[in-house]
Motif scaffolding. Structure first.
Motif, short mmCIF file in Angstrom:
data_model
loop_
_atom_site.label_atom_id
_atom_site.label_comp_id
_atom_site.label_asym_id
_atom_site.label_seq_id
_atom_site.Cartn_x
_atom_site.Cartn_y
_atom_site.Cartn_z
N UNK A 25 -0.22 14.39 7.61
CA UNK A 25 -1.30 15.37 7.70
C UNK A 25 -0.77 16.70 8.24
N UNK B 213 -8.19 4.11 21.28
CA UNK B 213 -8.34 5.53 21.62
C UNK B 213 -7.44 5.88 22.80
N UNK C 80 -12.59 15.31 20.59
CA UNK C 80 -13.12 14.16 21.30
C UNK C 80 -12.91 14.33 22.81
N UNK C 81 -11.69 14.76 23.20
CA UNK C 81 -11.40 14.98 24.61
C UNK C 81 -12.28 16.07 25.19
N UNK D 144 -4.98 -0.28 4.89
CA UNK D 144 -4.44 1.01 5.31
C UNK D 144 -3.80 0.99 6.70
N UNK E 183 -0.86 6.51 14.73
CA UNK E 183 -0.93 7.75 13.99
C UNK E 183 -1.93 7.64 12.83
N UNK E 184 -1.95 6.48 12.18
CA UNK E 184 -2.90 6.29 11.07
C UNK E 184 -4.33 6.40 11.58
N UNK F 130 -8.95 16.32 15.76
CA UNK F 130 -10.00 15.36 16.13
C UNK F 130 -9.86 14.86 17.55
N UNK F 131 -8.61 14.54 17.94
CA UNK F 131 -8.37 14.02 19.28
C UNK F 131 -8.81 15.04 20.33
N UNK G 82 -4.08 18.07 13.35
CA UNK G 82 -5.25 17.21 13.47
C UNK G 82 -5.91 17.48 14.82
N UNK H 114 -5.31 7.96 14.32
CA UNK H 114 -5.58 9.27 14.93
C UNK H 114 -5.88 10.23 13.79
N UNK H 115 -6.97 9.99 13.10
CA UNK H 115 -7.25 10.66 11.84
C UNK H 115 -8.69 11.15 11.88
N UNK H 116 -8.99 12.05 10.96
CA UNK H 116 -10.36 12.54 10.83
C UNK H 116 -11.34 11.37 10.65
N UNK I 131 0.85 -1.17 0.00
CA UNK I 131 0.00 0.00 0.00
C UNK I 131 0.89 1.22 0.00
N UNK I 132 0.51 2.25 -0.73
CA UNK I 132 1.36 3.44 -0.74
C UNK I 132 1.35 4.10 0.63
N UNK J 201 1.09 6.62 3.68
CA UNK J 201 0.19 7.77 3.80
C UNK J 201 0.96 9.06 3.91
N UNK K 111 -3.82 6.06 21.88
CA UNK K 111 -3.47 7.30 21.17
C UNK K 111 -3.32 8.45 22.18
N UNK K 112 -4.24 8.51 23.16
CA UNK K 112 -4.14 9.56 24.17
C UNK K 112 -2.85 9.43 24.98
#
Ligand code: HEM
Ligand code: SF4
Ligand code: FES
Lengths: 149, 245
Positions: free
Chosen positions: A15, B237, A24-25, B126, B202-203, A20-21, A18, B205-207, A9-10, A12, B240-241
């Motif tokens: 970014x 989760x 969420x928190x 992925x 990291x992958x 989002x984290x 980000x 932890x994405x939108x 897979x190529x 990624x 990641x935190x």
């Protein structure tokens, strides 16, 4: 000779930032804080003193003359509005498929919420509990003292 | 001898099935088609599908391979719940009303009960679903039973897609990685021999990663392997935190 296995897979791309984290928190930190703030707010307004009958201009003005309640209400305002906006952003992201529409809706949402936060904060801190031209019967009791001094 | 035969008799009953049919060569629209089949108490929904295909309507199309809950080919939506047709006994369903069978939701339907699994596999690819370890050991890599137990639950996945296609967030736009990809990332993130937990974290932890999970528990309910899918997602989760497994 070692065998070369092609990368399935190529890789990624990196970014940019980000959030989002943190979003969420924020939902999970603001949630419990809001429980305490909102329920205390409801309890003080509706159960203490004369209960539900006490709420009028004078009651609100009286509360906002106290920095404690000013900060309490501003904390509620900021936490709830940002919480609600982040929540609605989630809903918009769920239900919109076109990227342009999504950006437009989320943009509108943050503008409205930003305006409400600003206006709300302004009102709480610049509130005049004793507007000079109003009927004195509707004002908090301490206004008389201020007016006569 | 006749006694023995009587004892061995398995009760049978007639069941109605309503199956979601779609044939892009015939019509752009999918529609429900009803069938009635005589089934035994030991039969599964897959047996009913076979019976229909072999005895009533050869055009009925579905995937299956192992027929024993191992290969993960035949996840379908039975009475509104994602199940393996080969692991669902008909007698456990309400046989007094019509049993509905439709393709799993959120992936493009190709024909009848067959969906295009490629978007699902892409999310799986992925997350780099392979062990990354750069040392060149002479023997096998050792691991304590405790370290092995840490990710045991998520090794059981058969990639049937029942979880991902039961997730309302996945239904919305299909961009979310989905429970199955996260389960398989979990299998390597918490493997003490693996060296790329941070890459996988990291992958995700994405939108479109773990933060889209709303803890609906549909995935856990759907998993035919009994994997605690929602718990695995929550553990990712937390990792990641923390910034590490
Ligand atoms: C009373 C205390 C509250 C608690 C404990 C709380 C907690 C939460 C949590 C944890 C979430 C995230 C759910 C998820 O990601 O799965 C959430 C979502 C949300 N909250 Fe709150 N909240 C509270 C009050 C509010 C208030 C006052 C508003 C409105 C201003 C609000 C509006 C929303 C919305 C719109 C969502 C998104 C719903 C969704 O994800 O589908 N909440 N809430
Ligand atoms: S986690 Fe369970 S439901 Fe999801 S793909 Fe794997 S086996 Fe199927
Ligand atoms: S046919 Fe293999 S899992 Fe059902």
């Amino acid at each position: 000779m070692s065998v070369q296995i092609e990368i399935p897979n190529s890789p990624r791309k990196q970014r940019v930032t980000n959030w989002e984290k943190y979003g969420w928190l924020y939902m999970r930190i603001s949630g419990p804080l809001l429980i305490v703030l909102i329920f205390t707010h409801v309890f003080v307004n509706l159960f203490t003193g004369e209960g539900i009958k006490q709420i009028d201009f004078a009651f609100v003005a009286g509360k906002w003359a106290d920095p404690f309640w000013q900060w309490w209400d501003v904390a509620m305002l900021w936490l709830a509005l940002i919480h609600g906006t982040l929540g609605m952003r989630t809903v918009i992201n769920d239900y919109t498929e076109k990227p342009k529409l999504r950006t437009a809706l989320v943009g509108t949402l943050w503008s409205v919420s930003g305006a409400l936060i600003l206006l709300g904060t302004l009102v709480v801190f610049t509130f005049d509990p004793c507007p000079p031209t109003s009927n004195p019967d509707l004002l908090p009791s301490f206004c008389e003292a201020i007016a006569s001094s | 001898m006749s006694d023995v035969k009587e004892i061995a008799e398995i009760p049978s009953f007639t069941v109605k099935l309503s199956i979601r049919r779609f044939d892009p060569e015939k019509s752009e629209e999918a529609s429900w088609q009803e069938y009635e089949v005589e089934m035994h108490a030991t039969d599964r929904v897959l047996d009913a599908l076979h019976k229909i295909k072999w005895e009533q309507d050869g055009s009925l199309t579905f995937r299956r391979s192992c027929a024993h809950g191992v290969c993960g080919s035949d996840a379908v939506r039975i009475n509104g719940r994602n199940r393996l047709a080969c692991k669902t006994l008909i007698k456990d369903l309400d046989i007094n009303s019509t049993i509905t069978v439709e393709p799993i939701k959120g992936l493009p339907v190709e024909k009848d009960l067959i969906v295009d699994m490629n978007p699902f596999y892409q999310a799986y690819k992925d997350i780099n679903p392979f062990l990354v370890a750069n040392d060149k050991p002479e023997k096998e890599r050792l691991q304590s039973p405790e370290d092995r137990a840490r990710y045991d639950d998520t090794t059981k996945c058969i990639l049937c897609a029942a979880c991902t296609t039961s997730c309302p967030v996945f239904w919305t736009d299909g961009q979310y990685f989905g429970p199955a990809a996260i389960v398989n990332a979990h299998r390597f993130i918490f493997d003490s021999r693996d060296e790329e937990a941070d890459v996988r974290l990291d992958i995700l932890n994405d939108k479109e990663g773990v933060w889209r999970c709303r803890t609906t528990f549909n995935c856990t309910e759907a998993c035919p392997r009994g994997i605690e899918v929602t718990k695995a997602i929550a553990e990712v989760k937390q990792a990641i935190l923390r910034g590490r497994p």
